[in-house]
Design a protein around this motif. Structure first.
Motif, short mmCIF file in Angstrom:
data_model
loop_
_atom_site.label_atom_id
_atom_site.label_comp_id
_atom_site.label_asym_id
_atom_site.label_seq_id
_atom_site.Cartn_x
_atom_site.Cartn_y
_atom_site.Cartn_z
N LEU A 712 13.05 -0.30 10.40
CA LEU A 712 12.65 -1.49 11.14
C LEU A 712 11.48 -2.20 10.45
CD1 LEU A 712 12.90 -3.38 13.54
CD2 LEU A 712 11.48 -1.80 14.86
N ARG A 713 10.50 -1.41 10.00
CA ARG A 713 9.37 -2.03 9.31
C ARG A 713 9.82 -2.71 8.02
NH1 ARG A 713 5.77 -4.30 11.07
NH2 ARG A 713 4.97 -2.53 12.32
N ASN A 714 10.72 -2.06 7.29
CA ASN A 714 11.23 -2.65 6.06
C ASN A 714 12.02 -3.94 6.35
OD1 ASN A 714 11.67 -2.44 3.13
ND2 ASN A 714 13.81 -2.10 3.66
N HIS A 715 12.77 -3.93 7.45
CA HIS A 715 13.53 -5.11 7.87
C HIS A 715 12.58 -6.26 8.19
CE1 HIS A 715 16.69 -7.47 9.89
NE2 HIS A 715 15.78 -7.69 10.85
N LEU A 716 11.51 -5.97 8.92
CA LEU A 716 10.55 -7.00 9.29
C LEU A 716 9.80 -7.55 8.07
CD1 LEU A 716 9.08 -5.33 12.51
CD2 LEU A 716 10.61 -7.31 12.42
N ASN A 717 9.61 -6.69 7.08
CA ASN A 717 8.93 -7.13 5.86
C ASN A 717 9.79 -8.06 5.01
OD1 ASN A 717 6.71 -5.62 6.55
ND2 ASN A 717 7.16 -3.91 5.18
N ASN A 718 11.09 -8.06 5.26
CA ASN A 718 12.01 -8.82 4.39
C ASN A 718 12.80 -9.89 5.16
OD1 ASN A 718 11.95 -7.35 1.60
ND2 ASN A 718 12.06 -5.70 3.10
N ALA A 742 2.22 -2.03 5.88
CA ALA A 742 2.93 -1.11 4.99
C ALA A 742 4.01 -1.83 4.19
CB ALA A 742 3.54 0.04 5.80
N ASP A 743 3.85 -1.82 2.85
CA ASP A 743 4.89 -2.39 1.98
C ASP A 743 5.85 -1.28 1.58
OD1 ASP A 743 3.40 -0.87 0.27
OD2 ASP A 743 2.68 -2.56 -0.93
N VAL A 744 6.76 -1.58 0.66
CA VAL A 744 7.76 -0.59 0.25
C VAL A 744 7.10 0.67 -0.31
CG1 VAL A 744 9.66 -0.13 -1.33
CG2 VAL A 744 9.55 -2.32 -0.16
N ALA A 745 6.08 0.50 -1.12
CA ALA A 745 5.41 1.66 -1.72
C ALA A 745 4.80 2.55 -0.64
CB ALA A 745 4.33 1.19 -2.69
N ALA A 746 4.16 1.90 0.36
CA ALA A 746 3.55 2.68 1.45
C ALA A 746 4.61 3.39 2.28
CB ALA A 746 2.73 1.75 2.34
N LEU A 747 5.75 2.73 2.50
CA LEU A 747 6.85 3.35 3.26
C LEU A 747 7.42 4.54 2.50
CD1 LEU A 747 8.69 0.17 4.60
CD2 LEU A 747 7.16 1.68 5.85
N LYS A 748 7.54 4.41 1.18
CA LYS A 748 8.01 5.53 0.36
C LYS A 748 7.05 6.72 0.47
CE LYS A 748 10.57 2.98 -3.20
NZ LYS A 748 10.61 2.63 -4.64
#
Length: 837
Positions: A712-718, A742-748
Motif C-alpha cells: 500500500l505504501r509503495n502504491h501511494l508513492n507511485n 519511506a521510499d523503495v529503498a526504505a521499504l526494502k
C-alpha cells in the motif's frame, strides 16, 4: 377503474385468474387469447396473460405485455399489481413496491395488494412500511388473529417491543371465550408474547407471565427452558437448579442443561474448590442411568491429573469394550490439552501392549478380548492420524494390522484413505476410499466420501459418476443437474476447487456462482414464510428464521466459495487472456509466439464449441422436459461458464462476493486480505487501508499484514494522480506504518528486517519474498533460491511447502526452477500430488 367486459368475456376473465392460480397455464393463455381477440386492448387481460407468460419463463415477452397493459389502462389496479409482480419476479423490489403503491392508490381496500406489499416490505426489511401495511390489513379484517399477530411481529422486528406486546394484549382482551387447551396457535402466541416481554429487558415480568401461562401451554420443554433461563438471569439460582434438574429428567444427554445446572449451583470449572462438587454432580447422574454418556464424558473436560486419568480410563475401557466406533471422535477435543493427550495416549498404548495387565490407572487385570483389541488398534490408528498427535507411519502400521484381520472392513479402509490424504498422496487416497466404497455399494456415506476424495484428486468426471449412484439421473442435466437441484453445496464447492486447481477457470466460476445462487434462493425462500408462518401460528420459529436470514452469508460454505471466486476474478483481471480459455499467461511471449498461441487456442475453442453444440442437439429432448405443472425446464445455456469468463469488469463482479464477505465474515483474515487486493486494483486505497486495518486488528503478526502494508505504501508513492483531499488526509492521519517518507529503498530495508525477524517461519518468509519480488523484479533469482531454502526449515508443513509452488507460479518462474523445488519437496513428502510435475 378497470375496463368493463361483456358477461361472456367477464366470465372468461374469471377463468383466466383461476387457471393462473391453479398453474394451468396453457388453459389460461387460451382463455386470455379468446378475450383479446374481441377486446385486444383490454388491460386486465393483457396483464394476466403477461403474468402467465412470466410463470412459463418468457420474461421479456411478459414485461413487454405488462407495459402494454398499463398503456391500455393506466387506471387499473390489476395492471399495476401485475406490473409489481413482474418486477418482484426479477428481484427488483424497489420498482415492485412502487407499482404496488400505485395499485393501492387506485384500489386502497384491496387485501391482495396490501398483503403482497406487506410481504415485500418485510422481505426487504422496510419495517416502518411493514407496520403501516399491517395496520391497514388489521383495520380491514380485525376478526383474524393472524392479522393482530402480523402487526405485533412488525413492531417486534422494528425493535418496538412495548407496542408489539400492546397489540398482543389488545387482541387477548377482545376474546369473549377462552381458547381451547389444545389450541396450538394460542399456545404459540402466548410463548411468543413471553419472548417479546423478555427481549424488552423485563425479565421479572417475563417470568411472572410464564408462570401464568405454563399450565395451559402445550410446549412443556420450551416453557421449562425459558423458566430456567429467566431464573438464572434473575440470580434465583436455587429455583433455576430445580428447573434444570427437571429438564435433565426429560433429556439427560443435552449438554446445555448441564451447563445451566453448573451455573445455577455456582460451580466454576476453573476453580479447584468446585471440582469435587462437579465430580459428585456428574457421578450422581451417571449412576442414575447406566446408558448415560454425557454425564461420563463431560467430567473429562474439567478433571485433571490422576482424577482425569482414572475417569478417562473408565470411559475409554467402557467404550472400547463395547467396540463403539465413535470413541475417538468423541474425545479428540481433549487433545487441545497436551497433558490430557499424553495421558490418553499412555492409557491406550497400555491397553495395546499389556497382556496380563490392562494398563489402567488402578492396575487391575482384564481379560483379553478380540473386540477390545481391535477397538484399541482402531483408536490408535485414528489417534496417530489426528493433527494434534500425528504420526502417519504409526497410523499406517496400526490400520494395516486391522486390515490383515478384516480386509473387507469399510471403516478400516476409510481410515487408511485418510492417512494417504494426510501424506498428500491424493491418488492413493482416492483409490483406497473407492475400494472401501465397493465393499458396500449401498452405503450413501462412504459413496459421498469417495466422491470427495476423487475431487481432491482432480477426478471430476469420476466423482460425478460416483455420485450418480445415488442421484436422480433422469433429471434435466443428469447427475450434475440433480445435485444442483438438491443444492448439494459440498460437491459444488469441491468440484469448483478441483477445476480451480486445474486452471479450468470458467467451470470453477460456474460452481462458485452456483453456490452464491443457492444462497440467493435461500434468501428468496423466506418470502413464502412471511405469510405461511402466520397462517400456521409458528411465530417464534419464524422470528428465528428472519434473524438467521439476516446473517445468511456468514455461512462457511458461502465464505469458502466467495474466497475462491474472488481469487479467480482477481486472476482474470491480472491476466485477461484467461477469458479466452487460456490458463497460461501470454504476456511473456513475443508478438509472433503470442499470435501463434492465440491461433491455436482459437482452433481449440471452435472444436469445443462444436462438441458442445452436438451435445445440446443430443439433449434436446431433455432440454424441453416438462414438470408436473407443465412448466418447461430449461437446460443450462452456459455449462462451461464461458459467459462468466467474458465479463469485462471482473473486479466489479468480485465485489458481489466480497461485499457480503466483509460485512458478515469480517473476522476472516483471508477475506480482508482479498478485499485489500481487490480494492488496491480498483484504485481505492482508502478501502484497501480499511481491509488492512481490519486484518491488523485480527492478527497483527499475520504475514499478509506486513506484505499489504508495504504494497500500500509503495502504491501511494507511485500514484499517477493525487488522491482527493479528504481521502489523502484520512490516509495520512491513520496510515503511518511504514511512514509516508519511506521510499523503495526504505521499504526494502524494512522487508529485510522482517526476513531476519521471522527466519524460521515459512509463511512469513513467503510473504517477505513476495514483497521483495514486487519491489524489485530483478530480485527474482534470489527469491527463487531463498524460497528453495525454506524447504530445509524445521517444522515446515505440507501446506506451507505447497504455497511455495503457488508463489513460483505467480512469479512466472521457469519450468526448471519449479522442477527443482518440487523434486526437493518430494524428498520430504514422497507421493504428495502437489509436487508431481
Amino acid at each position: 377503474m378497470p375496463q368493463p367486459l361483456p358477461a361472456k368475456e367477464s366470465s372468461l376473465f374469471r377463468q383466466v385468474v383461476k387457471f393462473y392460480e391453479s398453474k394451468q397455464y396453457k388453459k389460461g393463455l387460451k382463455s386470455a387469447d379468446q378475450i383479446l381477440k374481441k377486446h385486444p386492448n383490454h388491460g386486465d387481460t393483457q396483464a394476466m396473460k403477461a403474468l402467465i407468460l412470466n410463470s412459463q419463463g418468457h420474461g421479456e415477452e411478459a414485461f413487454a405485455l405488462g407495459k402494454l397493459a398499463l398503456k391500455s389502462d393506466m387506471k387499473s389496479h390489476v395492471c399495476w399489481h401485475v406490473y409489481g409482480l413482474l418486477w418482484r419476479s426479477v428481484k427488483n423490489y424497489e420498482e415492485a413496491v412502487k407499482a404496488y403503491k400505485f395499485a393501492l392508490r387506485i384500489e386502497p381496500d384491496s387485501q391482495n395488494i396490501l398483503r403482497d406489499l406487506a410481504l415485500l416490505q418485510c422481505q426487504i426489511r422496510d419495517f416502518e412500511g411493514y407496520i403501516e401495511s399491517r395496520r391497514k390489513i388489521l383495520d380491514a379484517r380485525p376478526q383474524l388473529r393472524q392479522n393482530w399477530t402480523g402487526l405485533a411481529i412488525a413492531y417486534h422486528l422494528s425493535g418496538n417491543y412495548k407496542q408489539a406486546e400492546h397489540i398482543l394484549v389488545t387482541y387477548e382482551e377482545t376474546l369473549k371465550t377462552a381458547p381451547s387447551k389444545t389450541d396450538l396457535e394460542h399456545s404459540e402466541a402466548t410463548l411468543y408474547k413471553n419472548t417479546v416481554i423478555a427481549e424488552s429487558g423485563d425479565t421479572e415480568r417475563a417470568l411472572t407471565h410464564l408462570h401464568e401461562v405454563m399450565k395451559a401451554n402445550l410446549d412443556k420443554t420450551a416453557v421449562l427452558e425459558l423458566k430456567a433461563k429467566y431464573q438464572l438471569q434473575l440470580d434465583r439460582k436455587e429455583d433455576a437448579a430445580k428447573t434444570y434438574r427437571a429438564l435433565l429428567a426429560r433429556n439427560s444427554e443435552y449438554r446445555a442443561y448441564y451447563d445451566g445446572l453448573e451455573k445455577a449451583l455456582s460451580l466454576d470449572r476453573s476453580d479447584d474448590a468446585s471440582i469435587p462438587k462437579l465430580k459428585e454432580l456428574y457421578d450422581g447422574y451417571a449412576n442414575k442411568n447406566e446408558r448415560n454418556d454425557a454425564a461420563r464424558r463431560i467430567p473429562l473436560d474439567f478433571l485433571k491429573g490422576d482424577e482425569f486419568k482414572t475417569a478417562a480410563d473408565q470411559y475409554l475401557r467402557r467404550k472400547l469394550n463395547k467396540g463403539v466406533p465413535s470413541t475417538f471422535p468423541n474425545i479428540k477435543a481433549l487433545y487441545a490439552d497436551a497433558e490430557k493427550k499424553a495421558i490418553i495416549e499412555d492409557l491406550v498404548l497400555g491397553y495395546a501392549s499389556e497382556k496380563s495387565m490392562n494398563g489402567s490407572a488402578d492396575g487391575k487385570a482384564h481379560e483379553e478380548a478380540s473386540q477390545f483389541a481391535d477397538s484399541v488398534t482402531y483408536f490408535l490408528a485414528q489417534h496417530y492420524t489426528y493433527v494434534r498427535s500425528r504420526d502417519l507411519e504409526k497410523a499406517m502400521q496400526y490400520i494395516e494390522r486391522l486390515l490383515e484381520k478384516n480386509p473387507k472392513s469399510v471403516d478400516y479402509n476409510q481410515i487408511k484413505a485418510r492417512i494417504w490424504k494426510h501424506y498428500g498422496n491424493t491418488q492413493k487416497a482416492a483409490d483406497t476410499i473407492n475400494h472401501a466404497r465397493e465393499l458396500d455399494l449401498k452405503d450413501r456415506y462412504i459413496n459421498t466420501k469417495c466422491a470427495k476424495y476423487q475431487l481432491r484428486n482432480n477426478e471430476n468426471e469420476k466423482a460425478l459418476e460416483t455420485m450418480s449412484k445415488f442421484t436422480r439421473n433422469e433429471a434435466v442435466g443428469g447427475p450434475l443437474g440433480d445435485l444442483h437441484d438438491m443444492q448439494c453445496m459440498w460437491f459444488l464447492l469441491e468440484d469448483g476447487e478441483a477445476h480451480m486447481r486445474q486452471n479450468n477457470v470458467g467451470l470453477a466460476l460456474k460452481r462458485f456462482t452456483a453456490i452464491a445462487d443457492i444462497f440467493e434462493v435461500w434468501q428468496e425462500d423466506q418470502f413464502d414464510f412471511h405469510s405461511f408462518s402466520l397462517r400456521k401460528g409458528q411465530i417464534r420459529a419464524y422470528i428465528d428464521m428472519v434473524r438467521w436470514e439476516d446473517h445468511l452469508r456468514d455461512h462457511p460454505f458461502f465464505t469458502r466459495a466467495a474466497l475462491s471466486a474472488i481469487k479467480l476474478y482477481t486472476r482474470l483481471y491480472d491476466n485477461p487472456d484467461l477469458a479466452k480459455g487460456n490458463s497460461v499467461d501470454l504476456n511473456g511471449l513475443d508478438a509472433a509466439e503470442r499470435k501463434k498461441a492465440l491461433k491455436k487456442l482459437q482452433k481449440e475453442q471452435e472444436k469445443i464449441k462444436k462438441a458442445e453444440a452436438d451435445r445440446k442437439a443430443a439433449a434436446a429432448a431433455k432440454a424441453t422436459a416438462k414438470a408436473d405443472d407443465g412448466e418447461v425446464k430449461k437446460e443450462d445455456t452456459d455449462p462451461k461458464g464461458e459467459k462468466l469468463l467474458q465479463t469485462k469488469e471482473p473486479l466489479e463482479v468480485a465485489l458481489k462476493f466480497l461485499t457480503p464477505l466483509l460485512e458478515l465474515s469480517s473476522r476472516n483474515i483471508e477475506g480482508q486480505n482479498l478485499g485489500f487486493q481487490v480494492h488496491l486494483r480498483r484504485g481505492k486505497p482508502l478501502l484497501a487501508f480499511k481491509c488492512l486495518q481490519a486484518a491488523k486488528e485480527l492478527d497483527p503478526s499475520h504475514p499478509s499484514v506486513h506484505k499489504n502494508a508495504i504494497l500500500l505504501r509503495n502504491h501511494l508513492n507511485n500514484l499517477k494522480e493525487p488522491l482527493p483531499e479528504p481521502i489523502a488526509e484520512s490516509i495520512k492521519q491513520n496510515f503511518t506504518t511504514p511512514p509516508p517518507t519511506a521510499d523503495v529503498a526504505a521499504l526494502k530495508a524494512l522487508n529485510d528486517e522482517y526476513i531476519k525477524a521471522h527466519s524460521s517461519s515459512p509463511s512469513h518468509l513467503h510473504s517477505a519474498y513476495d514483497v521483495r519480488h514486487h519491489l524489485d523484479a530483478a530480485s527474482k533469482s534470489q527469491n527463487e533460491d531463498d524460497l528453495l531454502k525454506t524447504l530445509d526449515l524445521k517444522g515446515i508443513e505440507l501446506g506451507e511447502a505447497a504455497a511455495g509452488v503457488g508463489l513460483l507460479r505467480e512469479w512466472k518462474s521457469e519450468g526448471k526452477v519449479l522442477d527443482k523445488y518440487c523434486e526437493k519437496a518430494r524428498g520430504k513428502w514422497d507421493g504428495a500430488a502437489t509436487f508431481v510435475r
